[in-house]
Design an enzyme around this catalytic site. Structure first.
Site, PDB file in Angstrom:
ATOM      1  N   HIS A 190     -27.180 -37.613   3.764  1.00  0.00           N
ATOM      2  CA  HIS A 190     -26.879 -36.207   4.043  1.00  0.00           C
ATOM      3  C   HIS A 190     -28.195 -35.445   4.020  1.00  0.00           C
ATOM      4  O   HIS A 190     -28.889 -35.412   3.014  1.00  0.00           O
ATOM      5  CB  HIS A 190     -25.918 -35.628   3.002  1.00  0.00           C
ATOM      6  CG  HIS A 190     -25.525 -34.209   3.292  1.00  0.00           C
ATOM      7  ND1 HIS A 190     -24.398 -33.887   4.022  1.00  0.00           N
ATOM      8  CD2 HIS A 190     -26.120 -33.023   2.969  1.00  0.00           C
ATOM      9  CE1 HIS A 190     -24.306 -32.582   4.130  1.00  0.00           C
ATOM     10  NE2 HIS A 190     -25.339 -32.034   3.510  1.00  0.00           N
ATOM     11  N   CYS A 191     -28.528 -34.811   5.147  1.00  0.00           N
ATOM     12  CA  CYS A 191     -29.813 -34.123   5.280  1.00  0.00           C
ATOM     13  C   CYS A 191     -29.612 -32.622   5.064  1.00  0.00           C
ATOM     14  O   CYS A 191     -28.950 -31.967   5.882  1.00  0.00           O
ATOM     15  CB  CYS A 191     -30.411 -34.386   6.659  1.00  0.00           C
ATOM     16  SG  CYS A 191     -32.017 -33.600   6.905  1.00  0.00           S
ATOM     17  N   PRO A 192     -30.163 -32.040   4.000  1.00  0.00           N
ATOM     18  CA  PRO A 192     -30.020 -30.586   3.801  1.00  0.00           C
ATOM     19  C   PRO A 192     -30.764 -29.772   4.846  1.00  0.00           C
ATOM     20  O   PRO A 192     -30.405 -28.627   5.109  1.00  0.00           O
ATOM     21  CB  PRO A 192     -30.599 -30.375   2.395  1.00  0.00           C
ATOM     22  CG  PRO A 192     -31.521 -31.523   2.175  1.00  0.00           C
ATOM     23  CD  PRO A 192     -30.917 -32.675   2.910  1.00  0.00           C
TER      24      PRO A 192
END
Length: 363
Positions: A190-192
């Site tokens: 999951h890439c912020p």
């Protein structure tokens, strides 16, 4: 809750000891009651520990389950904070990228047009705008494209396990994202900075964005190098001697060039390392999550005298073709060097393995 046979025996023994503790004891005179008291207190302590374990322990769980339950509120806070900060990170990427483009158009590009030969001007105009288009296109697609999720029709999913969070079948290479609260096909992470998961349908967009953003930062750093040295020398002289009478616009230009060079150089180093790491993973046919799983599986099979082989590794070149969607030579130009919205190979549910495993890896 189903207790094992040994636990049932210990529990019944502890209950008998507790009943003995409740009965009046007819001890003798003197200090004969002290050993009996200490023994009963010890038995009661053991019974209390056993009772506590019986609240969470059965044949399917262990003490780790209790720790997970205890830290569940902490995990919830971290996931929700990360989800909220994702919007902030996306806004920050847009603002910083816009500021770099504005500085290039205001200060770097005019210098190139006024001082460079014609062929270099054409090259800078072509290369710079090509990188800008590729960065904007792939970032937009990476943030807005769904990574892919298992279909709602659970009866048609060829699963290899069951998701403990969704309580539904989980296909191969699928993992649950606690931030998005759903399973993601071929989940990488999951890439912020995207406020989105990187999965089957946007993995190519994510990697292309990282690659072209790195190249764009390198291009800006090299193009503005002479202007940066000039601006740094001017500002250094400004603070070493009494401030000369200079135009405010010129000082703003110096600070802007220094901001541009420092920002693009830092991002080029940091993002370049991330891009290199993902390049290695792609060459191995792995995702970030599968890298950790495969390391554990390699260690487990090595203890048994076996060698682990990644079933999704089809060779370095083929791995890149699968990710980029390259099926013929012209696709290297139309799908890699130019903006393209083509879908990846496969549906993310059924994967072609290059061999059959007798001792499969747990996914």
């Amino acid at each position: 809750m189903r207790l094992g046979s040994s636990w049932r025996w210990q529990l019944s023994r502890a209950m008998r000891l507790t009943l003995r503790w409740c009965r009046p004891h007819r001890g003798g005179r003197g200090g004969g009651s002290k050993p009996w008291m200490s023994s009963q207190i010890l038995d009661l302590w053991n019974y209390s520990k056993l009772l506590l374990k019986s609240l969470y322990f059965n044949s399917l769980t262990n003490s780790d389950t209790l720790l997970d339950c205890a830290f569940e509120p902490v995990y919830w806070i971290v996931d929700n904070v990360t989800r909220w900060f994702g919007v902030v990170f996306v806004t920050l990427v847009i603002l910083l990228t816009t500021s770099v483009v504005v500085i290039v158009y205001l200060f770097v590009l005019p210098t190139i047009l006024n001082t460079y030969p014609l062929h270099w001007i054409v090259w800078h105009l072509g290369c710079g705008h090509w990188l800008l288009i590729m960065v904007v296109f792939h970032y937009y697609k990476a943030t807005t494209t769904s990574p892919g999720h298992p279909p709602k029709d659970k009866l048609q999913i060829p699963s290899v396990s069951i998701c403990k969070k969704c309580i539904s079948p989980k296909p191969a290479r699928t993992h649950h994202c606690s931030i998005c609260s759903m399973c993601v096909l071929k989940m990488d992470h999951h890439c912020p900075w995207l406020n989105n998961c990187v999965g089957h349908f946007n993995h190519r967009y994510f990697f292309s964005f990282c690659l072209y953003m790195t190249l764009g930062c390198v291009y800006c750093s090299i193009s503005s190098r002479d202007l940066f040295l000039e601006a740094y020398s001017a500002i250094e002289r400004y603070y070493q001697t009494p401030p000369p009478d200079e135009d405010y616009t010129e000082t703003t230009a110096h600070k802007s060039i220094i901001f541009l060079w420092v920002l693009t150089s830092s991002v080029a180093v940091a993002l370049g390392g991330l891009t290199l790491w993902h390049s290695i993973l792609i060459s191995r046919g792995e995702t970030s999550i599968e890298r950790h799983i495969n390391r554990k599986e390699t260690k487990r099979l090595k203890e048994k005298g076996k060698v682990f082989k990644n079933p999704f590794h089809h060779g370095k070149i083929n791995n890149w073709k699968i990710l980029l969607g390259v099926e013929k030579r012209s696709h290297w130009f139309t799908r890699v060097l130019m903006p393209s919205s083509h879908l990846p190979n496969g549906d993310g549910i059924v994967w072609e393995c290059n061999f059959n495993r007798k001792d499969p890896m747990a996914i």
